[in-house]
Design a protein around this motif. Structure first.
Motif, PDB file in Angstrom:
ATOM      1  N   ASP A 169       0.806  -1.222   0.000  1.00  0.00           N
ATOM      2  CA  ASP A 169       0.000   0.000   0.000  1.00  0.00           C
ATOM      3  C   ASP A 169       0.837   1.270   0.000  1.00  0.00           C
ATOM      4  O   ASP A 169       0.416   2.297   0.523  1.00  0.00           O
ATOM      5  N   PHE A 170       2.038   1.216  -0.580  1.00  0.00           N
ATOM      6  CA  PHE A 170       2.881   2.401  -0.725  1.00  0.00           C
ATOM      7  C   PHE A 170       2.152   3.461  -1.543  1.00  0.00           C
ATOM      8  O   PHE A 170       2.190   4.636  -1.233  1.00  0.00           O
ATOM      9  N   ILE A 171       1.445   3.015  -2.581  1.00  0.00           N
ATOM     10  CA  ILE A 171       0.682   3.923  -3.435  1.00  0.00           C
ATOM     11  C   ILE A 171      -0.731   4.032  -2.875  1.00  0.00           C
ATOM     12  O   ILE A 171      -1.428   3.028  -2.740  1.00  0.00           O
ATOM     13  N   GLN A 172      -1.152   5.262  -2.583  1.00  0.00           N
ATOM     14  CA  GLN A 172      -2.455   5.489  -1.969  1.00  0.00           C
ATOM     15  C   GLN A 172      -3.520   5.979  -2.940  1.00  0.00           C
ATOM     16  O   GLN A 172      -4.689   6.014  -2.592  1.00  0.00           O
ATOM     17  N   GLY A 173      -3.112   6.399  -4.148  1.00  0.00           N
ATOM     18  CA  GLY A 173      -4.110   6.899  -5.080  1.00  0.00           C
ATOM     19  C   GLY A 173      -3.503   7.310  -6.399  1.00  0.00           C
ATOM     20  O   GLY A 173      -2.284   7.321  -6.569  1.00  0.00           O
ATOM     21  N   LEU A 174      -4.380   7.639  -7.335  1.00  0.00           N
ATOM     22  CA  LEU A 174      -3.998   7.990  -8.700  1.00  0.00           C
ATOM     23  C   LEU A 174      -4.765   9.229  -9.135  1.00  0.00           C
ATOM     24  O   LEU A 174      -5.977   9.317  -8.942  1.00  0.00           O
ATOM     25  N   ILE A 175      -4.042  10.168  -9.742  1.00  0.00           N
ATOM     26  CA  ILE A 175      -4.645  11.385 -10.290  1.00  0.00           C
ATOM     27  C   ILE A 175      -4.389  11.385 -11.785  1.00  0.00           C
ATOM     28  O   ILE A 175      -3.237  11.359 -12.223  1.00  0.00           O
ATOM     29  N   CYS A 176      -5.463  11.386 -12.563  1.00  0.00           N
ATOM     30  CA  CYS A 176      -5.377  11.350 -14.021  1.00  0.00           C
ATOM     31  C   CYS A 176      -5.866  12.673 -14.593  1.00  0.00           C
ATOM     32  O   CYS A 176      -7.063  12.975 -14.527  1.00  0.00           O
ATOM     33  N   LEU A 177      -4.952  13.458 -15.138  1.00  0.00           N
ATOM     34  CA  LEU A 177      -5.316  14.695 -15.825  1.00  0.00           C
ATOM     35  C   LEU A 177      -5.388  14.391 -17.320  1.00  0.00           C
ATOM     36  O   LEU A 177      -4.429  13.880 -17.888  1.00  0.00           O
ATOM     37  N   SER A 178      -6.525  14.664 -17.922  1.00  0.00           N
ATOM     38  CA  SER A 178      -6.720  14.423 -19.366  1.00  0.00           C
ATOM     39  C   SER A 178      -6.363  12.988 -19.757  1.00  0.00           C
ATOM     40  O   SER A 178      -5.592  12.742 -20.674  1.00  0.00           O
TER      41      SER A 178
END
Length: 185
Positions: A82-91
């Motif tokens: 769980d090192f990565i907590q989320g994803l932000i996708c711009l366009s």
């Protein structure tokens, strides 16, 4: 990495106390970019120089596809912590222009961490109803913020670039704050 939206977003998040690491990858091949992205993430994860937790990956256009691919790859690893907590996708480039029949959704459907999409309602590479349909199939918590009348480059007739970037920055920070608070409850 030097795209105006990414520079603006990184500066805004830094002003709010959120550390941002930006990097670029010259290749136009998404697999090559994902491999480079994964190398950066693994370095940060294993480095004694940095003690990071609660990391969110983000990207713009093909960079968001690469980030999604990395999250899928890391989630398949046996030592996923769980090192990565989320994803932000711009366009997010869900499809090629005028080729809506071939969706680029394969990684999105496997992601389990929270995802924020910020897309233009007039994006020629991410038709609104198609992204909403893909999002409805995703198992991850997700949110879509539509920039009214924005194209793939987030340009909007009648609005300044700074005005559009301010909307993007506020939306991303608000979503991050919500997800960071959830993580610590």
């Amino acid at each position: 990495m030097n795209f105006p939206q990414l520079v603006s977003l990184a500066a805004y998040l830094a002003s709010q106390g959120i550390l941002c690491l930006r990097f670029t990858c010259k290749g136009l091949n998404v697999a090559y970019r994902a491999k480079a992205y994964k190398t950066v993430v693994e370095y940060l994860k294993l480095s004694d120089d940095y003690k990071l937790s609660g990391v969110f990956l983000a990207g713009r256009s093909m960079g968001s596809r690469a980030a999604a691919s990395v999250i899928r790859q890391l989630s398949e690893d046996a030592d996923n912590d769980d090192f990565i907590q989320g994803l932000i996708c711009l366009s997010y480039p869900l499809h090629r222009p005028k080729l809506q029949s071939k969706l680029r959704d394969e990684d999105l459907l496997f992601i389990r961490c929270p995802v924020l999409f910020v897309s233009g309602s007039a994006d020629e590479m991410c038709e609104k109803q198609l992204l909403e349909s893909v999002a409805s199939k995703m198992k991850a918590p997700k949110k879509i913020h539509w920039i009214d009348k924005a194209n793939h480059g987030m340009a909007v007739k009648g609005r300044t670039e700074d005005d559009v970037m301010e909307e993007i920055n506020v939306q991303v920070f608000s979503w991050l704050r919500e997800n960071i608070e959830l993580e610590h409850k």
